[in-house]
Design an enzyme around this catalytic site. Structure first.
Site, PDB file in Angstrom:
ATOM      1  N   TYR A   1     -24.952   1.420 -39.058  1.00 19.22           N
ATOM      2  CA  TYR A   1     -26.146   1.780 -38.305  1.00 19.22           C
ATOM      3  C   TYR A   1     -27.346   1.976 -39.231  1.00 19.22           C
ATOM      4  O   TYR A   1     -28.475   1.663 -38.853  1.00 19.22           O
ATOM      5  CB  TYR A   1     -25.890   3.043 -37.471  1.00 19.22           C
ATOM      6  CG  TYR A   1     -27.032   3.366 -36.550  1.00 19.22           C
ATOM      7  CD1 TYR A   1     -27.305   2.549 -35.459  1.00 19.22           C
ATOM      8  CD2 TYR A   1     -27.843   4.465 -36.779  1.00 19.22           C
ATOM      9  CE1 TYR A   1     -28.369   2.823 -34.618  1.00 19.22           C
ATOM     10  CE2 TYR A   1     -28.904   4.757 -35.940  1.00 19.22           C
ATOM     11  CZ  TYR A   1     -29.171   3.928 -34.859  1.00 19.22           C
ATOM     12  OH  TYR A   1     -30.230   4.195 -34.033  1.00 19.22           O
TER      13      TYR A   1
ATOM     14  N   HIS B   1     -18.359  -0.613 -36.225  1.00 17.06           N
ATOM     15  CA  HIS B   1     -19.452  -0.158 -37.087  1.00 17.06           C
ATOM     16  C   HIS B   1     -19.491   1.361 -37.109  1.00 17.06           C
ATOM     17  O   HIS B   1     -18.951   2.030 -36.230  1.00 17.06           O
ATOM     18  CB  HIS B   1     -20.800  -0.766 -36.663  1.00 17.06           C
ATOM     19  CG  HIS B   1     -21.563   0.050 -35.665  1.00 17.06           C
ATOM     20  ND1 HIS B   1     -22.372   1.107 -36.026  1.00 17.06           N
ATOM     21  CD2 HIS B   1     -21.649  -0.030 -34.313  1.00 17.06           C
ATOM     22  CE1 HIS B   1     -22.921   1.628 -34.943  1.00 17.06           C
ATOM     23  NE2 HIS B   1     -22.495   0.961 -33.889  1.00 17.06           N
ATOM     24  N   CYS B   2     -20.105   1.890 -38.154  1.00 17.53           N
ATOM     25  CA  CYS B   2     -20.306   3.335 -38.286  1.00 17.53           C
ATOM     26  C   CYS B   2     -21.686   3.534 -38.896  1.00 17.53           C
ATOM     27  O   CYS B   2     -22.617   2.812 -38.559  1.00 17.53           O
ATOM     28  CB  CYS B   2     -19.185   3.964 -39.125  1.00 17.53           C
ATOM     29  SG  CYS B   2     -19.065   3.320 -40.803  1.00 17.53           S
ATOM     30  N   VAL B   3     -21.837   4.481 -39.799  1.00 13.10           N
ATOM     31  CA  VAL B   3     -23.143   4.729 -40.413  1.00 13.10           C
ATOM     32  C   VAL B   3     -23.386   3.783 -41.587  1.00 13.10           C
ATOM     33  O   VAL B   3     -24.382   3.076 -41.631  1.00 13.10           O
ATOM     34  CB  VAL B   3     -23.268   6.194 -40.902  1.00 13.10           C
ATOM     35  CG1 VAL B   3     -24.572   6.409 -41.647  1.00 13.10           C
ATOM     36  CG2 VAL B   3     -23.176   7.153 -39.743  1.00 13.10           C
TER      37      VAL B   3
END
Length: 170
Positions: A161, A132-134
């Site tokens: 996120y 996952h990232c932003v």
């Protein structure tokens, strides 16, 4: 005999056929010599509804799936954002491996991986690896890296996120 227009029409058709055949041979040769370039070329030339959509959908984890995996403790969640982003706010169980170091990190021996990240190293056949990232862009790149390295069952949390905070209020 032959008319000038008939000969030029045949010449044009033959040129097109030869040019197409040459392009196919060149594309095949490039994909063998430069596999990554071949993947990029295919991604831009496929006629799927959206570039990479079919393969991406099979590799996407939804918010509810992520919550279930986290509550069952059946997940290896990797945050591919930069360390400062991770420290500013994170999904608690996520291990931070910045995208720029992911390929090298996934190639570490299991002992070195565990020493560096304080978690068990993911195995290539694990089906609970999630990136996952932003907002899902870097995690999709991470997924591509993982797939290239043989982690074929890895997935990514497309909402990132940002979605996690919206839905969890944290």
């Amino acid at each position: 005999m032959f008319s000038v227009h008939g000969v030029s029409g045949v010449f044009i058709m033959l040129s097109c056929v030869l040019a197409q055949a040459f392009c196919q041979v060149a594309t095949e040769a490039n994909s063998r010599l430069y596999p990554t370039l071949g993947l990029v070329f295919r991604a831009f030339t496929t006629s799927s509804p959206k570039c990479g959509e079919a393969s991406e959908n099979a590799s996407v984890v939804t918010h509810s799936q992520l919550k279930t995996m986290l509550s069952n403790r059946d997940i290896q969640l990797f945050d591919v954002r930069n360390p400062d982003e991770h420290q500013a706010g994170r999904i608690l169980e996520a291990v931070n491996i910045p995208l720029g170091t992911l390929e090298e990190s996934l190639q570490l021996s299991p002992e070195l991986f565990q020493q560096k990240f304080e978690v068990k190293a993911p195995q290539k056949d694990d089906d609970n690896i999630v990136f996952h990232c932003v907002k899902g862009n870097r995690s999709l790149k991470a997924l591509d890296i993982a797939h290239r390295l043989g982690f074929s069952r890895a997935r990514h949390y497309k909402g990132g996120y940002t979605e996690w905070v919206e839905k969890e209020g944290k």
